[in-house]
Enzyme design. Sequence first.
Site, PDB file in Angstrom:
ATOM      1  N   THR A 181       5.188  -5.913  -1.581  1.00 19.47           N
ATOM      2  CA  THR A 181       4.617  -6.073  -2.802  1.00 19.47           C
ATOM      3  C   THR A 181       5.338  -5.405  -3.727  1.00 19.47           C
ATOM      4  O   THR A 181       5.480  -4.091  -3.843  1.00 19.47           O
ATOM      5  CB  THR A 181       2.968  -5.643  -3.056  1.00 19.47           C
ATOM      6  OG1 THR A 181       2.212  -6.471  -2.092  1.00 19.47           O
ATOM      7  CG2 THR A 181       2.729  -5.586  -4.377  1.00 19.47           C
ATOM      8  N   LYS A 201       0.367   1.578  -7.493  1.00 22.09           N
ATOM      9  CA  LYS A 201       1.596   1.248  -7.679  1.00 22.09           C
ATOM     10  C   LYS A 201       1.550  -0.199  -7.907  1.00 22.09           C
ATOM     11  O   LYS A 201       2.483  -0.868  -8.889  1.00 22.09           O
ATOM     12  CB  LYS A 201       2.300   1.401  -6.123  1.00 22.09           C
ATOM     13  CG  LYS A 201       3.720   0.903  -6.117  1.00 22.09           C
ATOM     14  CD  LYS A 201       3.849  -0.587  -5.335  1.00 22.09           C
ATOM     15  CE  LYS A 201       3.529  -0.581  -3.989  1.00 22.09           C
ATOM     16  NZ  LYS A 201       3.621  -2.073  -3.503  1.00 22.09           N
ATOM     17  N   LYS A 241       0.883 -12.500  -6.588  1.00 21.30           N
ATOM     18  CA  LYS A 241       0.180 -11.394  -6.226  1.00 21.30           C
ATOM     19  C   LYS A 241      -0.183 -10.487  -7.199  1.00 21.30           C
ATOM     20  O   LYS A 241      -1.029  -9.814  -6.965  1.00 21.30           O
ATOM     21  CB  LYS A 241       1.287 -10.560  -5.185  1.00 21.30           C
ATOM     22  CG  LYS A 241       1.036  -9.201  -4.673  1.00 21.30           C
ATOM     23  CD  LYS A 241      -0.332  -9.349  -3.553  1.00 21.30           C
ATOM     24  CE  LYS A 241      -0.921  -8.051  -3.128  1.00 21.30           C
ATOM     25  NZ  LYS A 241      -0.211  -7.605  -2.207  1.00 21.30           N
TER      26      LYS A 241
END
Length: 355
Positions: free
Chosen positions: A164, A307, A239
């Site tokens: 990711t 994050k 995502k």
Amino acid sequence: MSTIPRRKACCQYRKIVILTLQIPDSLSCAIEHSTPLEMPSRQFRFTRADSFDADWTPDPPIEDVKQMKVAFIGLGTMGFPMAGHLVRKGQHEVAVYNRTQSRADLWAAEFGGRAAPTPRTAADGAEIVFMCVGNDDDVRSVFYGDDGVLAGLAHGALLVDHTTASAELARELGLAASKAGARFLDAPVSGGQAGAENGVLTVMVGGDPADFETARPVLDSYSRMVGLMGPVGAGQLTKMMNQICIAGLVEGLSEAIHFGQKAGLDISKVVEVISKGAAGSWQMENRHKTMEAGRYDFGFAVEWMRKDLGICLAEARRNGASLPVTALVDQFYAEIEAMGGKRWDTSSLLARLDR
């Protein structure tokens, strides 16, 4: 005797065939209580509370799929079982690399693949190279350099990045791979540790349709849903949408449970009713009990969620999107970290309200 459904995925056409297996009641009970079951090739732990399908059982090796020479870079919580599925279910020849060599050696001992000393030697001769590491900087550290993946990519090889990361990085890697005569897909995943272990991840892919079709049968080894979302970078953008949705859902669920507790309601009874209506979600079904009990050692860690939300907010600054709730929830997670909860799971937003 009890029955449980068993899924077998036909990778070429993406059909799902449901087979019903007769199993002894004792085995059914073992599954219900998340007991490790001895399977013909390895042990699988059925984590009912964390899995997407409580009745799911491990699939056998996928049939009618070309066996390939592949590499997997990054054997963390997600990468270790994902690479294992490539061997056990996909029957592929797999070389792995991990920054901690002992972890790669442990994987090779369990699954029978090859532990390579560098990303380059892992990628050497591979038809598809998968990466699954921590963040943009981690990706660049294993991709570039004399011992990096790029140096070992064969002409025509396909690089698939499950990390990711930013859409900007995806486009950067796609360009670098193209200049080297290779191909690239960005393919972040959703489903957490349980999804990786059970092989039921959702994979969001960006790239060329022909490259997607090459990778899809291999991705089926550890996924239940694989979708091509657009050109390179679209997987990462998808995502980001996923994480934006989760942030709002978990905060809403936390506030609802907090409110119900203050009102003296039976949370389990409330969830039993409202989960069947418009308020229902995977988070509600699978996390409300552990949240009510103040247990936050399940699923995706707060530090990793921060994050991901940082990536979302940075992209929003680039494209002009307004994400006020996402920014607020990110601040709430910062408070959780200050409480010592950076390794707590994302449902720990409730702990902030209960202070």
